[in-house]
Design an enzyme around this catalytic site. Structure first.
Site, mmCIF file in Angstrom:
data_model
loop_
_atom_site.group_PDB
_atom_site.id
_atom_site.type_symbol
_atom_site.label_atom_id
_atom_site.label_comp_id
_atom_site.label_asym_id
_atom_site.label_seq_id
_atom_site.Cartn_x
_atom_site.Cartn_y
_atom_site.Cartn_z
ATOM 1 C CE LYS A 188 -8.536 0.567 -1.944
ATOM 2 N NZ LYS A 188 -7.228 -0.089 -1.769
HETATM 3 C C1 LIG Z 1 -11.746 -2.158 2.138
HETATM 4 C C2 LIG Z 1 -10.302 -1.844 2.406
HETATM 5 N N1 LIG Z 1 -9.963 -1.394 3.623
HETATM 6 C C3 LIG Z 1 -8.691 -1.079 3.915
HETATM 7 C C4 LIG Z 1 -7.682 -1.212 2.985
HETATM 8 C C5 LIG Z 1 -6.267 -0.881 3.364
HETATM 9 O O1 LIG Z 1 -5.779 0.170 2.581
HETATM 10 P P1 LIG Z 1 -4.245 0.507 2.509
HETATM 11 O O2 LIG Z 1 -3.642 -0.311 1.428
HETATM 12 O O3 LIG Z 1 -4.218 2.001 2.163
HETATM 13 O O4 LIG Z 1 -3.645 0.249 3.837
HETATM 14 C C6 LIG Z 1 -7.983 -1.671 1.713
HETATM 15 C C7 LIG Z 1 -6.928 -1.841 0.713
HETATM 16 O O5 LIG Z 1 -7.056 -2.435 -0.297
HETATM 17 C C8 LIG Z 1 -9.338 -1.984 1.409
HETATM 18 O O6 LIG Z 1 -9.689 -2.447 0.206
#
Ligand SMILES: Cc1ncc(COP(=O)(O)O)c(C=O)c1O
Length: 390
Positions: A188
């Protein structure tokens, strides 16, 4: 292999983590609060509640919104699983709203139509999760108006959109969404290795989120059902989780935040270069959402399947063989076996399915240099022009 995404870690990041390792607090210490406050200041938000990842952030945001068994959560099919799964964790039913064929975000008009029909059937959603796909906000103004009219809680899943802007204000400021969640996964915009945060302007929601992140317990006498017995005393008010982030992670996140503007500037520059270098190819480039300034987490193109004879899979595999680490975002969530078992099927959300058949995410990260980017474009150019319909 040039990856599609990669973190940028420098000596200041390493020093920040080492300093915490040498301190008294590896977790539940002061660095977490500093990270929360710095993010809140950056986003112009009242509160930030840091957690172990964005999936946990989505889960407790849904609980704080009052989502429970028998309720409905709607989101976009063009997202990562977590945007839908958070509803299932709460025992709610999940449904989807198809995407805008230009921005690839949830279509605000499709949302309006679906709400109108849902109202007639007496089955309105309690929560809508609007995902800022690739770092670009949805039509949040229209969605906020719909939230007011139909009484749902609008949660912005801005996992991709740290540092993005909408209507001239930072994503996370709370002007349109009741809560905004961010991810700090290494692919990210900024990273804390694993990590996430919920931003809100509502102090009651912030309190509830803090409690849910740590077992549903409180040490605040004002939240207790009877007077505190002493300094050691705590009460569990509700069922919560251990979704805490560590001070080590918060230190990395905080140090990364110092570099956010530089990361964003380079991503924006790379996106503009891709736009220019790819302009003459039979590929559809990302389209801007009115009022949104993307953080450019992803740079996705659509191969124009009516003009290119090779399949997306063939182009994808040839690019990987040429050392270009492309990826695909996203397989429509409703087509996953788990969601098919809940009754969804191919054809339910045709725009998202058409998009998926053509999409490729090209490498996009701050350390990608001009030469590497030109190599990516050259490889794609050869592959699509060799097989273009005349
Ligand atoms: C749009 C979106 N929401 C939520 C998440 C979840 O993130 P995390 O990996 O920090 O739990 C991601 C992860 O890729 C994502 O792309």
């Amino acid at each position: 292999m040039i990856p599609y995404a990669r973190q940028s870690i420098d000596q200041a990041d390493i020093d920040a983590v080492v300093a915490v390792l040498q301190s008294d607090w590896l977790t539940q210490g002061p660095t977490i609060e500093r990270f929360e406050q710095a993010m809140a200041a950056r986003c112009e938000a009242g509160h930030g509640v840091a957690v172990c990842n964005a999936t946990a952030a989505l889960h407790i945001a849904c609980l704080a919104a009052g989502l429970g068994p028998g309720d409905l959560l709607w989101t976009t099919p063009n997202t990562f699983l977590a945007s839908a799964n958070c509803g299932r964790y709460c025992g709610a039913d999940v449904d989807f709203v198809d995407i805008d064929p230009h921005t690839w975000n949830m279509d605000a008009r499709a949302l309006a139509d679906k709400l109108e029909a849902a109202e007639r059937m007496g089955r309105l959603p309690k929560v809508v999760v609007a995902v800022a796909f690739s770092g670009q906000s949805c039509d949040m103004r229209a969605m906020a108006q719909l939230a007011q009219r139909y009484g749902f809680v609008l949660i912005e899943d801005a996992a991709h959109a740290v540092g993005a802007y909408y209507a001239g204000r930072p994503v996370g400021c709370g002007e349109f969404a009741a809560m905004t969640i961010f991810s700090f996964h290494p692919v990210k915009i900024i990273t804390s290795a694993e990590g996430g945060m919920v931003m809100t302007n509502n102090p009651q929601l912030a309190n509830r989120l803090r409690r849910l992140r740590s077992h549903g317990m409180t040490r605040d006498p004002a939240q207790m059902t009877e007077p505190s017995q002493s300094f050691w005393y705590y009460q569990q008010i509700e069922l919560g989780f251990n979704y805490r982030i560590t001070d080590l992670q918060a230190a990395l996140g905080l140090s990364q935040l110092d570099k956010l503007d530089g990361f964003l500037a380079r991503r924006q520059q790379l996106a503009a270069r891709y736009d220019r270098l790819l302009a003459d190819l039979p590929v559809t480039l990302p389209q801007a959402q009115d009022q949104a300034q993307s953080s450019w987490h992803l740079y996705v193109v659509r191969l124009q399947s009516n003009r290119i004879r090779r399949s997306r899979a063939a182009v994808f595999e040839a690019l990987r063989e040429a050392g270009v680490g492309v990826n695909v975002h996203y397989i429509p969530v409703h087509l996953q076996p788990y969601y098919r078992d809940l009754g969804f099927a191919a054809g339910d959300f045709p725009e998202a399915e058409r998009y998926y058949a053509e999409a490729i995410s090209l490498p996009m990260f701050p350390a990608l240099d001009d030469k590497q980017q030109e190599y990516v474009v050259e490889q794609l150019r050869q592959l699509v022009l060799e097989h273009v319909e005349s």
